[in-house]
Design an enzyme around this catalytic site. Structure first.
Site, PDB file in Angstrom:
ATOM      1  N   TYR A 196       0.838  -1.216   0.000  1.00  0.00           N
ATOM      2  CA  TYR A 196       0.000   0.000   0.000  1.00  0.00           C
ATOM      3  C   TYR A 196       0.870   1.262   0.000  1.00  0.00           C
ATOM      4  CZ  TYR A 196      -3.781   3.084   1.702  1.00  0.00           C
ATOM      5  OH  TYR A 196      -4.704   4.094   1.864  1.00  0.00           O
ATOM      6  N   LYS A 247       0.946   4.134  -2.833  1.00  0.00           N
ATOM      7  CA  LYS A 247       0.565   5.524  -2.515  1.00  0.00           C
ATOM      8  C   LYS A 247       1.721   6.488  -2.772  1.00  0.00           C
ATOM      9  CE  LYS A 247      -3.758   5.221  -1.370  1.00  0.00           C
ATOM     10  NZ  LYS A 247      -4.736   5.602  -2.416  1.00  0.00           N
TER      11      LYS A 247
HETATM   12  N1  LIG Z   1      -9.670   5.578   5.231  1.00  0.00           N
HETATM   13  C1  LIG Z   1      -8.487   6.113   5.396  1.00  0.00           C
HETATM   14  O1  LIG Z   1      -8.033   6.327   6.532  1.00  0.00           O
HETATM   15  C2  LIG Z   1      -7.652   6.485   4.217  1.00  0.00           C
HETATM   16  C3  LIG Z   1      -6.487   7.215   4.454  1.00  0.00           C
HETATM   17  C4  LIG Z   1      -5.685   7.603   3.391  1.00  0.00           C
HETATM   18  C5  LIG Z   1      -6.056   7.279   2.097  1.00  0.00           C
HETATM   19  N2  LIG Z   1      -7.181   6.559   1.894  1.00  0.00           N
HETATM   20  C6  LIG Z   1      -7.511   6.263   0.500  1.00  0.00           C
HETATM   21  O2  LIG Z   1      -8.795   6.774   0.216  1.00  0.00           O
HETATM   22  C7  LIG Z   1      -9.410   5.986  -0.810  1.00  0.00           C
HETATM   23  C8  LIG Z   1     -10.789   5.543  -0.339  1.00  0.00           C
HETATM   24  O3  LIG Z   1     -10.621   4.716   0.820  1.00  0.00           O
HETATM   25  P1  LIG Z   1     -11.817   4.465   1.855  1.00  0.00           P
HETATM   26  O4  LIG Z   1     -11.221   4.466   3.187  1.00  0.00           O
HETATM   27  O5  LIG Z   1     -12.952   5.371   1.548  1.00  0.00           O
HETATM   28  O6  LIG Z   1     -12.169   2.948   1.486  1.00  0.00           O
HETATM   29  P2  LIG Z   1     -13.553   2.176   1.264  1.00  0.00           P
HETATM   30  O7  LIG Z   1     -14.650   2.739   2.088  1.00  0.00           O
HETATM   31  O8  LIG Z   1     -13.197   0.754   1.392  1.00  0.00           O
HETATM   32  O9  LIG Z   1     -13.911   2.514  -0.251  1.00  0.00           O
HETATM   33  C9  LIG Z   1     -13.159   2.002  -1.298  1.00  0.00           C
HETATM   34  C10 LIG Z   1     -13.898   2.283  -2.590  1.00  0.00           C
HETATM   35  O10 LIG Z   1     -13.065   1.854  -3.677  1.00  0.00           O
HETATM   36  C11 LIG Z   1     -13.826   0.985  -4.505  1.00  0.00           C
HETATM   37  N3  LIG Z   1     -12.945   0.030  -5.173  1.00  0.00           N
HETATM   38  C12 LIG Z   1     -12.050  -0.829  -4.630  1.00  0.00           C
HETATM   39  N4  LIG Z   1     -11.445  -1.527  -5.599  1.00  0.00           N
HETATM   40  C13 LIG Z   1     -11.953  -1.083  -6.786  1.00  0.00           C
HETATM   41  C14 LIG Z   1     -11.724  -1.411  -8.138  1.00  0.00           C
HETATM   42  N5  LIG Z   1     -10.842  -2.358  -8.494  1.00  0.00           N
HETATM   43  N6  LIG Z   1     -12.435  -0.752  -9.090  1.00  0.00           N
HETATM   44  C15 LIG Z   1     -13.330   0.200  -8.742  1.00  0.00           C
HETATM   45  N7  LIG Z   1     -13.596   0.544  -7.477  1.00  0.00           N
HETATM   46  C16 LIG Z   1     -12.908  -0.096  -6.508  1.00  0.00           C
HETATM   47  C17 LIG Z   1     -14.812   0.317  -3.579  1.00  0.00           C
HETATM   48  O11 LIG Z   1     -15.895  -0.214  -4.328  1.00  0.00           O
HETATM   49  P3  LIG Z   1     -16.400  -1.733  -4.068  1.00  0.00           P
HETATM   50  O12 LIG Z   1     -16.866  -1.752  -2.628  1.00  0.00           O
HETATM   51  O13 LIG Z   1     -17.476  -1.935  -5.051  1.00  0.00           O
HETATM   52  O14 LIG Z   1     -15.189  -2.613  -4.282  1.00  0.00           O
HETATM   53  C18 LIG Z   1     -15.214   1.515  -2.725  1.00  0.00           C
HETATM   54  O15 LIG Z   1     -16.138   2.306  -3.418  1.00  0.00           O
HETATM   55  C19 LIG Z   1      -8.448   4.839  -1.094  1.00  0.00           C
HETATM   56  O16 LIG Z   1      -7.631   5.171  -2.206  1.00  0.00           O
HETATM   57  C20 LIG Z   1      -7.604   4.779   0.159  1.00  0.00           C
HETATM   58  O17 LIG Z   1      -6.352   4.213  -0.075  1.00  0.00           O
HETATM   59  C21 LIG Z   1      -7.978   6.156   2.916  1.00  0.00           C
END
Ligand SMILES: NC(=O)c1ccc[n+]([C@@H]2O[C@H](COP(=O)([O-])OP(=O)(O)OC[C@H]3O[C@@H](n4cnc5c(N)ncnc54)[C@H](OP(=O)(O)O)[C@@H]3O)[C@@H](O)[C@H]2O)c1
Length: 245
Positions: free
Chosen positions: A153, A157
């Protein structure tokens, strides 16, 4: 924000949903992309429409070029060319490096890096042709500092930083911008899966003393997607409550 047409990858849940809802509230047309969670994607669309916005849910696995091409065709049919692409779709598959298989490595890099490649390549002409197109990539605090059990990851990133800076140089020739948002730990299912003990430790280590919210990330993305950020490009904006890993 002037009303724009926006694609937000992975906007069925979490940060992506927050961004999509924020765009909808600003009067934008929004493509809510998801891989498999149709009901949550439909719910995101419903919330945007209820708030007076316009949105469609489009299934496409960002790791699959053919599915991304179909998403572009469906987007063009419904709304025409887009002004804003947010590469947000993401997964994690955490395991200490010693135990990490090549598959654990590939699956994470595929979604974050190949996904950003496919979507940006596919919508590049739209962003170039738009009047001030906007590319916003969602990276992470982990891309800067690394994190135990997240070599895959963190590498993905960190790659997004170089991708953003290069796209910023190339899109600048078209009058468009590319920026990156690096969230700290945000309250979504990705973080909810951590143990209470780990979440508590993160909160204790964060100067502002808590996890962030999707709205706090969406606020910064909305700014970067708007005309208000017209002289900002190639930047990484941290949204992390002051926490440095
Ligand atoms: N949460 C945190 O603390 C955090 C911190 C820093 C960065 N981020 C980044 O923020 C972004 C969103 O994360 P989140 O925490 O909101 O996660 P999340 O709630 O798990 O949401 C992930 C989203 O990505 C979609 N997804 C995953 N694989 C995919 C694919 N192959 N094609 C299309 N859609 C896909 C999922 O859809 P499905 O459910 O249909 O698979 C879901 O809509 C990510 O890039 C993550 O790395 C998160």
């Amino acid at each position: 924000m002037q009303p724009k047409t926006c694609v937000v990858t992975g906007s069925s849940t979490g940060i992506g949903r927050g961004i999509a809802e924020r765009f909808g509230a600003e009067g934008c047309e929004v493509v809510v992309n998801y891989r498999s969670s149709k009901e949550p994607a439909d719910e995101t669309v419903r919330r945007i429409e209820e708030a007076g916005g316009s949105a469609i849910a489009v299934q496409a696995d960002v790791t699959d070029q053919a599915q991304v091409d179909e998403m572009r065709d469906r987007t063009h049919e419904e709304f025409g060319g887009i002004d804003v692409l947010v590469n947000n779709a993401g997964i994690n598959q955490d395991i200490m490096f010693e135990e990490m298989s090549h598959e654990d490595w590939d699956v994470v890099l595929d979604v974050h890096l190949d996904g950003a490649f496919h979507c940006t390549q596919t919508f590049y002409d739209d962003l170039a042709d738009a009047d001030e197109g906007r590319l916003v990539n969602i990276s992470s605090i982990v891309g800067k500092g690394g994190n135990l059990g997240q070599a895959n990851y963190a590498t993905a990133k960190a790659g997004i930083f170089g991708f953003t800076r290069t796209l910023a140089l190339e899109l600048a020739r078209e009058g468009s911008t590319a920026n990156c948002v690096a969230p700290g730990f945000i309250r979504t299912r990705m973080v909810e899966e951590l143990s209470e003990k780990v979440k508590q430790r993160i909160e204790d280590d964060t100067p502002l003393g808590r996890l962030g919210t999707v709205e706090e990330v969406a606020e910064v993305v909305a700014f970067l997607a708007s005309d208000r950020s017209s002289f900002i490009t190639g930047e990484v904006i941290d949204v992390n409550g002051g926490k440095d890993l």
